[in-house]
Design a protein around this motif. Structure first.
Motif, PDB file in Angstrom:
ATOM      1  N   ARG A   1       0.905  -1.316  -0.327  1.00 52.88           N
ATOM      2  CA  ARG A   1      -0.049   0.032  -0.066  1.00 52.88           C
ATOM      3  C   ARG A   1       0.838   1.222   0.102  1.00 52.88           C
TER       4      ARG A   1
ATOM      5  N   SER B   1      -8.355   8.877  10.486  1.00 53.48           N
ATOM      6  CA  SER B   1      -7.799   7.832  10.784  1.00 53.48           C
ATOM      7  C   SER B   1      -7.073   6.854   9.630  1.00 53.48           C
ATOM      8  N   GLY B   2      -5.769   6.646   9.945  1.00 53.35           N
ATOM      9  CA  GLY B   2      -5.231   5.570   8.809  1.00 53.35           C
ATOM     10  C   GLY B   2      -4.678   6.325   7.625  1.00 53.35           C
TER      11      GLY B   2
ATOM     12  N   GLY C   1      -1.967   7.771   7.502  1.00 53.57           N
ATOM     13  CA  GLY C   1      -0.523   8.064   7.349  1.00 53.57           C
ATOM     14  C   GLY C   1      -0.016   9.204   8.435  1.00 53.57           C
ATOM     15  N   LYS C   2      -0.604   9.735   9.329  1.00 52.71           N
ATOM     16  CA  LYS C   2       0.039  10.657   9.992  1.00 52.71           C
ATOM     17  C   LYS C   2       1.324  10.125  10.779  1.00 52.71           C
ATOM     18  N   THR C   3       0.969   9.046  11.549  1.00 51.48           N
ATOM     19  CA  THR C   3       1.929   8.534  12.417  1.00 51.48           C
ATOM     20  C   THR C   3       3.134   7.980  11.747  1.00 51.48           C
ATOM     21  N   THR C   4       2.924   7.505  10.454  1.00 54.67           N
ATOM     22  CA  THR C   4       3.779   6.972   9.531  1.00 54.67           C
ATOM     23  C   THR C   4       4.968   8.134   9.184  1.00 54.67           C
TER      24      THR C   4
ATOM     25  N   HIS D   1      -6.364  14.858  16.674  1.00 54.53           N
ATOM     26  CA  HIS D   1      -7.695  14.782  16.315  1.00 54.53           C
ATOM     27  C   HIS D   1      -8.634  15.706  16.739  1.00 54.53           C
TER      28      HIS D   1
HETATM   29  N1  ATP Z   1       4.077  -1.495  10.603  1.00 51.11           N
HETATM   30  C1  ATP Z   1       2.969  -1.362   9.427  1.00 51.11           C
HETATM   31  N2  ATP Z   1       2.633  -2.350   8.814  1.00 51.11           N
HETATM   32  C2  ATP Z   1       1.827  -2.348   7.601  1.00 51.11           C
HETATM   33  N3  ATP Z   1       0.966  -1.443   7.549  1.00 51.11           N
HETATM   34  C3  ATP Z   1       1.065  -0.199   8.520  1.00 51.11           C
HETATM   35  C4  ATP Z   1       1.826  -0.295   9.575  1.00 51.11           C
HETATM   36  N4  ATP Z   1       1.719   0.873  10.191  1.00 51.11           N
HETATM   37  C5  ATP Z   1       0.596   1.472   9.662  1.00 51.11           C
HETATM   38  N5  ATP Z   1       0.180   0.981   8.840  1.00 51.11           N
HETATM   39  C6  ATP Z   1      -0.972   1.193   7.799  1.00 51.11           C
HETATM   40  O1  ATP Z   1      -0.488   2.376   7.147  1.00 51.11           O
HETATM   41  C7  ATP Z   1      -1.592   3.198   7.153  1.00 51.11           C
HETATM   42  C8  ATP Z   1      -1.222   4.394   7.778  1.00 51.11           C
HETATM   43  O2  ATP Z   1      -1.249   4.341   9.260  1.00 51.11           O
HETATM   44  P1  ATP Z   1      -0.785   5.449  10.209  1.00 51.11           P
HETATM   45  O3  ATP Z   1      -0.575   4.756  11.556  1.00 51.11           O
HETATM   46  O4  ATP Z   1       0.230   6.206   9.647  1.00 51.11           O
HETATM   47  O5  ATP Z   1      -2.244   6.213  10.284  1.00 51.11           O
HETATM   48  P2  ATP Z   1      -2.431   7.460  11.107  1.00 51.11           P
HETATM   49  O6  ATP Z   1      -3.096   8.521  10.207  1.00 51.11           O
HETATM   50  O7  ATP Z   1      -1.754   7.780  12.338  1.00 51.11           O
HETATM   51  O8  ATP Z   1      -4.248   6.916  11.572  1.00 51.11           O
HETATM   52  P3  ATP Z   1      -4.603   7.235  13.332  1.00 51.11           P
HETATM   53  O9  ATP Z   1      -5.178   8.480  13.276  1.00 51.11           O
HETATM   54  O10 ATP Z   1      -5.659   6.327  13.374  1.00 51.11           O
HETATM   55  O11 ATP Z   1      -3.356   6.930  14.181  1.00 51.11           O
HETATM   56  C9  ATP Z   1      -2.718   2.665   7.721  1.00 51.11           C
HETATM   57  O12 ATP Z   1      -3.584   2.071   6.763  1.00 51.11           O
HETATM   58  C10 ATP Z   1      -2.216   1.331   8.465  1.00 51.11           C
HETATM   59  O13 ATP Z   1      -3.098   0.216   8.486  1.00 51.11           O
END
Ligand code: ATP
Ligand code: MG
Lengths: 390, 230
Positions: free
Chosen positions: B25, B47-48, B50-53, B207
């Motif tokens: 993905r 949510s999801g 990609g912010k944490t990433t 959020h």
């Molecule tokens: N280690 C990983 N391996 C595979 N997919 C991942 C991994 N970490 C995150 N993802 C996927 O990458 C996408 C982005 O994840 P991320 O945690 O960055 O979202 P987010 O914006 O922080 O969401 P939230 O607001 O719920 O914390 C999500 O679809 C998640 O399922």
């Protein structure tokens, strides 16, 4: 140096991790101490038994020893002709000899009348036997027939002979069915083969053990001039004497006896195995403790990595935990070892001592055990992924 | 060429993928952004998305796969582990959970941050830690274990710990989500004030709509893409 260390030190994380989990550290210390005590006991017994096998040997006033080539150990001594000792006297460096008879006889406990096998030494009281300078006086009492010197370190099963004797009582009992009277006490110590010892004159000995072949003795003690070359005397005596007798140095005689117990019995193996088991059990316990400690704190280790601590400093934390555990486990093991040794000494009269060599070997083993387990537990640190903690 | 040291953070067409083959993905799609010294930037999005990433990439916690990512002028694309490790010391991080070390007191936890600094004696680092705890209003709770602190107090300790290493960039991932709204508000105000005093840039994922006003700038993200700023 110390100042610099104090200035540069950081929060002692390893120490705090351990001490803030009292239950875990208690289990760890108990496990390590248990392993340590087991090793102290097993190795202590092993060395003590080997040392005990030569308690009497070490006390002989001799430089060389004549024995029969058929003798295998102190519990199976064969005889050889007494004449050989007189022939040995012919060597220019030999200044004195003592013929010793050596056999097991039945001693009757004067208190409860049970019998038990005791090692009896017979010699001519006008000759030297032991190094102890006070022995000469006691040996003189043997010039009367039917007198024996009893080893006060003999096991208690032989009866309260020494305390009776000390209190001024006349101690009389039977040896090999014949009446004897204790005319003095000596300090020899029980050995592997013998639970107790007695010394008597050759004349009394032959009276007690009438089956002794005439003119046959088990050990010949030879004293040489001061500063003479023992090795060369051994060689020349072995060459000149018939081969129904073997000449060896006193040290070889001691080694000969120890080697018998080391090689012809499984004692060494059994006790070393016991110590090895203690080691393995200790390893398993320390590994379990450290592994679960690392697993429990994995998110915290990951946090530290995210903060900027590198893997090396985290490995250092686990290594220090291992080191502290080794120290904290060793100290109670050492103390209990000392206590148990004195208990063993008083109850079995075996010469089990805390030697510096053994204390340091076991410290090294415990350190090795803890550090090895720490290294194995460190592998788990690789699972601490700082990317996963957000 | 522009001097990269002018900005704390500069990202140019950053891409990131998760998974292999069929399930691969595209989580971050050519992200470009900048943060200047002292700026407080908020990042929001569903949510999801990609912010944490993105935060883990900036925090040098993850390898950059594609694109340009510079923190304090240090290129992170292709950077080795040692470079990333050293960079982490200069970036403060505050997590959703407080992530304090359970076996350390509040003061010791803060000092774990201060201990990363070179050239200060133990005593100096300890005094700094106490200073920080005072700054977050916990002077009466210095020797308490995290277990004995409330959620808001723990998050204050986490802020003190992050700032104790004197970072020039602070990353915070939903620091208020475990707190009630008034405590959350206090924490964010505190964070903003202390960061301002230190001239420290802040990138905060949230959020919580009630705290958006602390931002100098607001970034929105959706499906791995930054939306043009409003
Ligand atoms: N280690 C990983 N391996 C595979 N997919 C991942 C991994 N970490 C995150 N993802 C996927 O990458 C996408 C982005 O994840 P991320 O945690 O960055 O979202 P987010 O914006 O922080 O969401 P939230 O607001 O719920 O914390 C999500 O679809 C998640 O399922
Ligand atoms: Mg997230």
């Amino acid at each position: 140096m110390i100042r610099k260390f104090l200035e540069n030190r950081r929060i002692p994380l390893a120490w705090l991790l351990l001490t803030r989990q009292p239950l875990r550290i208690l289990v760890a210390i108990a496990g390590i101490s248990f392993a340590g005590i087991l090793m102290f006991m097993q190795l202590g017994f092993r060395d003590g038994l080997f040392d005990a096998s030569v308690t009497v040997h070490k006390l002989f006033n001799a430089d060389l020893v004549l024995i029969s080539p058929r003798s295998k150990s102190s519990i199976s001594m064969s005889g050889f002709p007494r004449r050989r000792l007189i022939q040995a006297m012919a060597h220019k460096d030999v200044i004195g000899t003592t013929a010793v008879n050596w056999n097991f006889l039945l001693w009757r406990n004067p208190e409860n009348l049970s019998t038990r096998s005791i090692l009896a030494l017979g010699f001519d009281p006008t000759n030297d036997l032991l190094l102890d300078p006070n022995f000469k006086e006691k040996a003189d009492t043997l010039k009367n027939k039917g007198r024996v010197l009893f080893d006060e370190l003999s096991r208690d099963e032989f009866g309260p002979v020494s305390s009776w004797f000390r209190s001024g009582r006349i101690v009389e009992t039977e040896v090999a069915g014949k009446r004897v009277r204790v005319s003095g006490l000596v300090s020899l110590g029980p050995s592997f083969g013998a639970d107790g010892n007695l010394i008597t004159s050759r004349e009394t000995y032959l009276d007690l053990y009438s089956a002794n072949p005439p003119g046959s003795i088990e050990i010949g003690l030879v004293r040489t001039k001061k500063g003479s070359n023992i090795e060369s005397i051994v060689r020349s005596l072995n060459a000149s004497l018939p081969n129904d007798v073997r000449v060896i140095s006193l040290q070889s005689f001691i080694d000969f006896e120890k080697n018998y117990w080391k090689s012809s019995t499984s004692i060494g193996f059994i006790f070393t195995l016991g110590a090895a088991m203690g080691f393995v059990v200790g390893c398993v316990i320390v590994y379990q403790i450290l592994y679960s400690d690392v697993s429990d704190h994995l998110p915290e280790y990951a946090t530290l990595m995210a903060m900027g601590y590198n893997l090396r400093s985290l490995i250092g934390v686990v290594a220090r935990e291992g080191f502290f555990l080794a120290l904290m486990g060793y100290i109670p093991a050492y103390v209990s070892g000392q206590l148990l040794y004195s208990l063993v000494r008083s109850s079995t009269k075996l010469p089990v001592e805390m030697s510096f060599a053994r204390a340091s070997i076991i410290f090294c083993l415990i350190l090795f055990m803890c550090m090895g387990s720490a290294i194995a537990a460190m592998k788990k640190l690789a699972d601490a992924d700082p990317a996963e903690i957000f | 060429m522009k001097d990269t040291h002018e900005n704390t953070l500069k990202i140019d067409s950053l891409n990131h993928w998760f998974g292999e083959g069929e399930t691969r993905r595209h989580v971050l799609q050519s992200i470009s952004m900048e943060i200047f010294p002292g700026e407080v930037v908020l990042l929001t999005g569903p949510s999801g998305c990609g912010k944490t990433t993105l935060l883990t990439l900036i925090g040098a916690l993850r390898k950059v796969e594609d694109g340009d990512l510079r923190v304090f002028g240090q290129q992170l694309f292709g950077a080795n582990r040692k470079t990333r490790q050293n960079l982490r010391k200069k970036i403060g991080m505050i997590f959703q959970g407080h992530n304090l070390l359970r076996c350390l007191t509040a003061e010791q936890n803060v000092q774990m941050g201060a201990d990363l600094l070179n050239g200060f004696s133990y005593k100096a680092r300890r005094n700094q830690s106490r200073e920080w705890l005072r700054a977050v209003g916990l002077e009466d709770h210095m020797s308490k274990l995290p277990h004995d602190l409330s959620g808001g107090q723990k998050q204050r300790v986490a802020i003190a710990r992050a700032l104790a290493a004197k970072p020039k960039l602070l990353l915070a991932d939903e620091p208020t989500s475990a707190l009630d709204s008034s405590t959350g508000r206090e924490i964010v105000d505190l964070l903003k004030k202390l960061a301002f005093d230190q001239a420290c840039s802040v990138l905060m994922v949230t959020h919580d709509p009630r705290i958006l006003d602390v931002a100098d700038r607001l970034l929105r993200m959706e499906d791995g893409q930054l939306l043009p700023s409003v």
